[in-house]
Design a protein around this motif. Structure first.
Motif, PDB file in Angstrom:
ATOM      1  N   LEU A 192       1.128  -1.181  -0.184  1.00  0.00           N
ATOM      2  CA  LEU A 192      -0.341  -0.115   0.038  1.00  0.00           C
ATOM      3  C   LEU A 192       0.455   1.328   0.441  1.00  0.00           C
ATOM      4  O   LEU A 192       1.933   1.715   0.718  1.00  0.00           O
ATOM      5  N   GLY A 193       0.825   2.556  -0.984  1.00  0.00           N
ATOM      6  CA  GLY A 193       1.148   3.337  -1.040  1.00  0.00           C
ATOM      7  C   GLY A 193       1.098   4.380  -2.006  1.00  0.00           C
ATOM      8  O   GLY A 193      -0.059   4.383  -2.550  1.00  0.00           O
ATOM      9  N   ALA A 194       1.175   5.764  -1.412  1.00  0.00           N
ATOM     10  CA  ALA A 194       0.548   7.292  -1.515  1.00  0.00           C
ATOM     11  C   ALA A 194       2.237   8.039  -1.522  1.00  0.00           C
ATOM     12  O   ALA A 194       3.181   7.696  -0.965  1.00  0.00           O
ATOM     13  N   SER A 195       1.732   8.985  -2.387  1.00  0.00           N
ATOM     14  CA  SER A 195       2.932   9.733  -3.007  1.00  0.00           C
ATOM     15  C   SER A 195       2.191  11.120  -3.462  1.00  0.00           C
ATOM     16  O   SER A 195       1.169  11.552  -3.705  1.00  0.00           O
ATOM     17  N   LEU A 196       3.518  12.462  -2.738  1.00  0.00           N
ATOM     18  CA  LEU A 196       2.406  13.524  -2.830  1.00  0.00           C
ATOM     19  C   LEU A 196       3.294  14.253  -4.078  1.00  0.00           C
ATOM     20  O   LEU A 196       4.721  14.300  -3.836  1.00  0.00           O
ATOM     21  N   THR A 197       2.907  15.254  -5.058  1.00  0.00           N
ATOM     22  CA  THR A 197       3.697  15.533  -5.791  1.00  0.00           C
ATOM     23  C   THR A 197       3.288  17.681  -5.567  1.00  0.00           C
ATOM     24  O   THR A 197       2.613  17.412  -6.202  1.00  0.00           O
ATOM     25  N   LYS A 198       4.533  17.938  -5.842  1.00  0.00           N
ATOM     26  CA  LYS A 198       4.425  19.228  -6.252  1.00  0.00           C
ATOM     27  C   LYS A 198       5.422  19.770  -7.642  1.00  0.00           C
ATOM     28  O   LYS A 198       6.611  19.558  -7.115  1.00  0.00           O
ATOM     29  N   SER A 199       4.170  21.012  -8.356  1.00  0.00           N
ATOM     30  CA  SER A 199       5.115  21.625  -9.539  1.00  0.00           C
ATOM     31  C   SER A 199       5.416  22.663  -9.195  1.00  0.00           C
ATOM     32  O   SER A 199       4.681  23.362  -9.037  1.00  0.00           O
ATOM     33  N   VAL A 200       6.746  22.914  -9.288  1.00  0.00           N
ATOM     34  CA  VAL A 200       6.964  24.850  -9.192  1.00  0.00           C
ATOM     35  C   VAL A 200       7.351  24.705 -10.850  1.00  0.00           C
ATOM     36  O   VAL A 200       8.977  24.522 -11.034  1.00  0.00           O
ATOM     37  N   PRO A 201       7.011  26.389 -11.351  1.00  0.00           N
ATOM     38  CA  PRO A 201       8.143  26.264 -12.580  1.00  0.00           C
ATOM     39  C   PRO A 201       8.790  27.494 -11.815  1.00  0.00           C
ATOM     40  O   PRO A 201       8.661  28.423 -11.335  1.00  0.00           O
ATOM     41  N   LEU A 202      10.183  27.167 -12.572  1.00  0.00           N
ATOM     42  CA  LEU A 202      11.748  27.549 -12.518  1.00  0.00           C
ATOM     43  C   LEU A 202      11.562  29.078 -13.493  1.00  0.00           C
ATOM     44  O   LEU A 202      11.910  30.214 -13.050  1.00  0.00           O
ATOM     45  N   THR A 203      11.771  28.587 -14.543  1.00  0.00           N
ATOM     46  CA  THR A 203      11.313  29.232 -15.938  1.00  0.00           C
ATOM     47  C   THR A 203      10.801  29.643 -16.507  1.00  0.00           C
ATOM     48  O   THR A 203       9.705  28.268 -16.423  1.00  0.00           O
ATOM     49  N   GLY A 204      10.588  30.221 -18.354  1.00  0.00           N
ATOM     50  CA  GLY A 204       9.462  28.604 -19.837  1.00  0.00           C
ATOM     51  C   GLY A 204       9.539  28.296 -19.330  1.00  0.00           C
ATOM     52  O   GLY A 204       8.440  27.408 -20.615  1.00  0.00           O
ATOM     53  N   ASP A 205      11.560  27.421 -19.781  1.00  0.00           N
ATOM     54  CA  ASP A 205      10.844  26.135 -20.623  1.00  0.00           C
ATOM     55  C   ASP A 205      11.337  25.463 -19.588  1.00  0.00           C
ATOM     56  O   ASP A 205      11.895  24.261 -19.774  1.00  0.00           O
ATOM     57  N   THR A 206      11.783  25.826 -17.836  1.00  0.00           N
ATOM     58  CA  THR A 206      11.910  24.243 -16.903  1.00  0.00           C
ATOM     59  C   THR A 206      11.349  24.785 -15.895  1.00  0.00           C
ATOM     60  O   THR A 206      10.647  25.902 -15.032  1.00  0.00           O
TER      61      THR A 206
END
Length: 305
Positions: A192-206
């Protein structure tokens, strides 16, 4: 004589006009062909020969009050028509959301069979099973061939059932939550597993993607005569950070993991490069609990249709 001559000059223009009119009528008669019935005339004949409505035929408007019909339903604008077409496409897609089967042949002669089905589109919930199916040898030559391919043993069929769901996160803390459960009755294993994800834009293409994962692995042992079976649990957590460069198709990952069976964090770094459509090359270097370094380099091709 003078009277006769005067009369002749008076009639001469009328005689010339009569001759010209006669010539015109003669030429017109030669140019215009005789009348012949065309397709329109044939259609009229067929229409006349068709069966005329009978007074005894049933009245299709019987019991319908024409004055009370809602003719406004025929007034559909372009926006409403687009909504109707979109709803029809969604209904067709939902009709195809049945069991999805996939089969791949393994090198040892067995087949890997995967079946999955969508349960809910709101949270992207899915259930399925991963199975390894082997065929029973029918002759002694087939039995010897299977043993030779599998190091002297005969492959056995096995399988595991799983369920997975993806849900939204909690505001600005994380973006996505993924939960997965898997049970393998043959090996007496469950996870049984769970994951938490957070995405943060650094620049326009990164962009930077942070992920924290937690899992519980349970392993059971078969009870023997005089010895009862027991269950062991292993708790594991992992953390990773991934930087993605969109314009070059490159991603770099660094992470670490810790479990109750190990007494230290095991670190790992990796990179992935997209060569062209659907083809990628990836490599990684990571620590192991025995102290050795684990290195890997793989190339993959993925196509969905």
């Amino acid at each position: 004589m003078e009277f006769a001559t005067g009369f002749g000059w008076t009639r001469l223009p009328m005689l010339a006009a009569a001759l010209i009119l006669g010539s015109v009528l003669t030429v017109s008669a030669q140019i215009i062909p005789p009348f012949s019935p065309g397709p329109a005339a044939a259609s009229d004949d067929e229409a006349e020969g068709a069966e005329a409505p009978d007074v005894n035929d049933p009245d299709v408007l019987s019991g319908i009050d024409v004055d009370k019909l809602d003719w406004g339903q025929l007034a559909i604008d372009a926006g409403t028509l687009n909504d109707i077409i979109a709803a029809k496409k969604r209904a067709q897609a939902a009709a195809k959301d049945g069991l999805n089967w996939a089969t791949n042949a393994n090198a040892n002669g067995s087949s890997a069979v995967t079946v999955k089905q969508s349960v809910s589109s709101f949270w992207d919930a899915r259930i399925g099973a991963d199975m390894t199916v082997t065929s029973e040898p029918r002759t002694m030559s087939e039995l010897l061939a299977q043993k030779a391919t599998n190091g002297g043993s005969v492959p056995q069929s096995s399988g595991s059932a799983w369920a997975a769901a993806t849900a939204p996160g909690a505001g600005a803390i994380w973006d996505k939550t993924a939960v997965e459960a898997r049970v393998d009755p043959g090996a007496e294993q469950s996870k049984l597993g769970a994951s938490l994800t957070k995405s943060v834009p650094l620049t326009g293409d990164t962009s930077l993607t942070l992920q924290n994962g937690y899992s519980v692995n349970q392993q059971g042992t078969t009870a023997l005569p005089g010895v009862g079976g027991r269950v062991t649990r292993n708790y594991e957590t992992d953390q990773s950070a991934k930087v993605t460069l969109t314009d070059t198709g490159t991603s770099i990952t660094a992470g670490q993991s810790l479990s109750t069976t190990d007494d230290k964090w095991l670190r790992k770094v990796g990179a992935e490069q997209k060569l062209f459509d659907n083809v990628t090359v990836s490599g990684s270097v990571g620590e192991t609990s025995q102290g050795a370094i684990n290195k890997s380099l793989t190339a993959g091709f993925k196509k969905s249709w």
